[in-house]
Design a protein around this motif. Structure first.
Motif, mmCIF file in Angstrom:
data_model
loop_
_atom_site.group_PDB
_atom_site.id
_atom_site.type_symbol
_atom_site.label_atom_id
_atom_site.label_comp_id
_atom_site.label_asym_id
_atom_site.label_seq_id
_atom_site.Cartn_x
_atom_site.Cartn_y
_atom_site.Cartn_z
ATOM 1 N N LEU A 126 -2.295 6.096 -6.327
ATOM 2 C CA LEU A 126 -1.269 5.914 -5.301
ATOM 3 C C LEU A 126 -1.314 4.506 -4.726
ATOM 4 N N ARG B 100 0.207 1.889 -7.114
ATOM 5 C CA ARG B 100 1.670 1.980 -7.100
ATOM 6 C C ARG B 100 2.228 1.480 -5.766
ATOM 7 N N TRP B 101 1.493 1.792 -4.696
ATOM 8 C CA TRP B 101 1.967 1.408 -3.368
ATOM 9 C C TRP B 101 1.948 -0.114 -3.211
ATOM 10 N N VAL C 27 6.499 6.326 -3.362
ATOM 11 C CA VAL C 27 5.079 6.057 -3.124
ATOM 12 C C VAL C 27 4.849 5.587 -1.689
ATOM 13 N N ILE D 8 3.215 9.189 -9.737
ATOM 14 C CA ILE D 8 3.142 9.388 -8.277
ATOM 15 C C ILE D 8 3.157 10.886 -7.962
#
Ligand SMILES: [Zn+2]
Length: 226
Positions: free
Chosen positions: A116, A119-120, A157, A83
């Protein structure tokens, strides 16, 4: 490069995600950092608490989980570093004005957005909307990080996505590497938008001293101290 490193870690970003980006010094694209402040899960949890990302209750929940499952701690550290680098790729070109420089930046930015987003969405799957009729604002509260093991990267994140959506680009700055700064990112919230350095005590002072030295050399003035 010793010149642009930090003796101690300072919280100067003005946002947890920029503080995350600044856990490497100097912060250069493709450069070899002299110091990385997040090399172990214990450094990560101490840092997260120091910047206010987690409170003491979170701290003991995370620490307890990590202690009983070190592989989860390593996983959380890896996720955090991913991240961090994705956030750097997204924000640094905007902060340094390199965003319009060309294709290379755009490509790395594209994959950074993808990283991103992945991960988000994992973090969103570990989040909950909890109805709270007693609250002044809103009907429910969004709780990010229902799994203590991944709580730190999850919150980071989600904060990164909020920053991408909400950052005022004119406030986003990088400590100027070309002038001897460290490349750290920060939000300039000064009234007249004149903040130039990550911290006056670090890069600002060093630049001042260097300039003074250059001026002395240029004018041929010699001074011996001691
Ligand atoms: Zn700096």
């Amino acid at each position: 490069m010793t010149d642009s490193s930090h003796a101690e870690y300072r919280i100067v970003g003005g946002h947890p995600v920029l503080d995350l980006v600044n856990t490497v010094t100097p912060r250069l694209r493709g450069g070899d950092p002299e110091r990385d402040y997040l090399t172990s899960p214990s450094e990560l949890i101490a840092w997260a608490h120091r910047i206010g990302l987690i409170d003491l209750r979170d701290y003991s929940a995370v620490e307890g989980t990590w202690r009983s499952a070190p592989e989860l701690a390593a996983k959380a550290l890896n996720a955090t570093l991913e991240i961090r680098e994705a956030a750097y790729d997204v924000f640094a070109p905007r902060a340094t004005g390199a965003a319009v420089a060309g294709d290379g930046v755009k490509r790395s930015e594209g994959s950074a957005f993808e990283r991103l987003m992945l991960r988000w969405s994992a973090a969103a799957a570990r989040s909950m909307l909890i109805p709270d009729p007693g609250r002044d604002r809103g009907i429910a509260e969004l709780v990010v990080g229902t799994s203590p093991a991944q709580l730190i990267p999850d919150r980071l994140v989600v904060a990164a996505v909020e920053l991408v959506r909400g950052v005022e680009l004119r406030q986003l700055r990088a400590c100027p590497v070309a002038d001897g700064g460290c490349g750290w990112l920060f939000l300039d919230r000064s009234r007249n938008g004149s903040r130039r350095w990550c911290a006056m005590e670090d890069c600002g002072t060093r630049a001042k001293i260097r300039k003074l030295g250059e001026r002395r050399r240029a004018t041929g003035v010699q001074r011996f101290e001691g």
